[in-house]
Scaffold this active site. Sequence first.
Site, PDB file in Angstrom:
ATOM      1  N   GLU A   1      27.845 -87.796  41.558  1.00 32.25           N
ATOM      2  CA  GLU A   1      27.969 -88.037  39.944  1.00 32.25           C
ATOM      3  C   GLU A   1      27.598 -89.106  39.680  1.00 32.25           C
ATOM      4  O   GLU A   1      28.094 -89.106  38.525  1.00 32.25           O
ATOM      5  CB  GLU A   1      28.988 -86.755  39.823  1.00 32.25           C
ATOM      6  CG  GLU A   1      29.144 -85.500  40.104  1.00 32.25           C
ATOM      7  CD  GLU A   1      30.042 -84.334  40.434  1.00 32.25           C
ATOM      8  OE1 GLU A   1      29.734 -83.446  40.277  1.00 32.25           O
ATOM      9  OE2 GLU A   1      31.336 -84.698  40.139  1.00 32.25           O
TER      10      GLU A   1
ATOM     11  N   ASP B   1      23.945 -75.667  40.175  1.00 34.73           N
ATOM     12  CA  ASP B   1      23.900 -74.140  41.270  1.00 34.73           C
ATOM     13  C   ASP B   1      24.135 -73.285  40.312  1.00 34.73           C
ATOM     14  O   ASP B   1      24.465 -73.037  39.079  1.00 34.73           O
ATOM     15  CB  ASP B   1      24.596 -73.802  42.507  1.00 34.73           C
ATOM     16  CG  ASP B   1      26.372 -74.287  41.912  1.00 34.73           C
ATOM     17  OD1 ASP B   1      27.101 -73.133  41.366  1.00 34.73           O
ATOM     18  OD2 ASP B   1      27.096 -75.442  41.986  1.00 34.73           O
TER      19      ASP B   1
END
Length: 232
Positions: free
Chosen positions: A12, A197
């Site tokens: 990230e 997701d």
Amino acid sequence: MKIGIIGAMEEEVTLLRDKIDNRQTITLGGCEIYTGQLNGTEVALLKSGIGKVAAALGATLLLEHCKPDVIINTGSAGGLASTLKVGDIVVSDEARYHDADVTAFGYEYGQLPGCPAGFKADDKLIAAAESCIRELNLNAVRGLIVSGDAFINGSVGLAKIRHNFPDAVAVEMEATAIAHVCYNFNVPFVVVRAISDVADQQSHLSFDEFLAVAAKQSTLMVETLVQKLAHG
């Protein structure tokens, strides 16, 4: 202006870290902070580690050591809003804990004693983020982001979150802890994450597959947002 940026995982933060000029690395309390300039703007990028304690520890160290004027929490999240798909953006207007329960003493579900029920993101940062979204022509949802020390990939956990927070747009594991620390330090914050997701029984599979997509999108958003905050 100095802008603090927080991501939990290596995946990230790596794209943003690679863009920082004159980069220096500070290691504190198991966290790594990368300081320097992002397109000419002073930034301090924290890789906190996963979960609420790691995020709160890292945010505190970042605020104390680097003194940023604002905090942007970036990274990935599980989508709860029906319109979200992988790569879309979520922007917080509020963050709450989904795994805190002291309702026996009269508090709202998710509220901790001595704290508000939710932590409000800064209106100016929200407006700047939404302006970036329009410029980049991204699909995005603004709303409540909920956090807890669990990866949601089953129907029971998901149903509990939907029951307690029917308006939540995304779920993840750090944002509310960061918001909590920013509240205590009186530092403006906003959460800008990309969907990796959909929070369901297969979310652990899609997370592994699409984390890189989410990282690329969230990096694009943060880089654009930093530019807008620095230069208008």
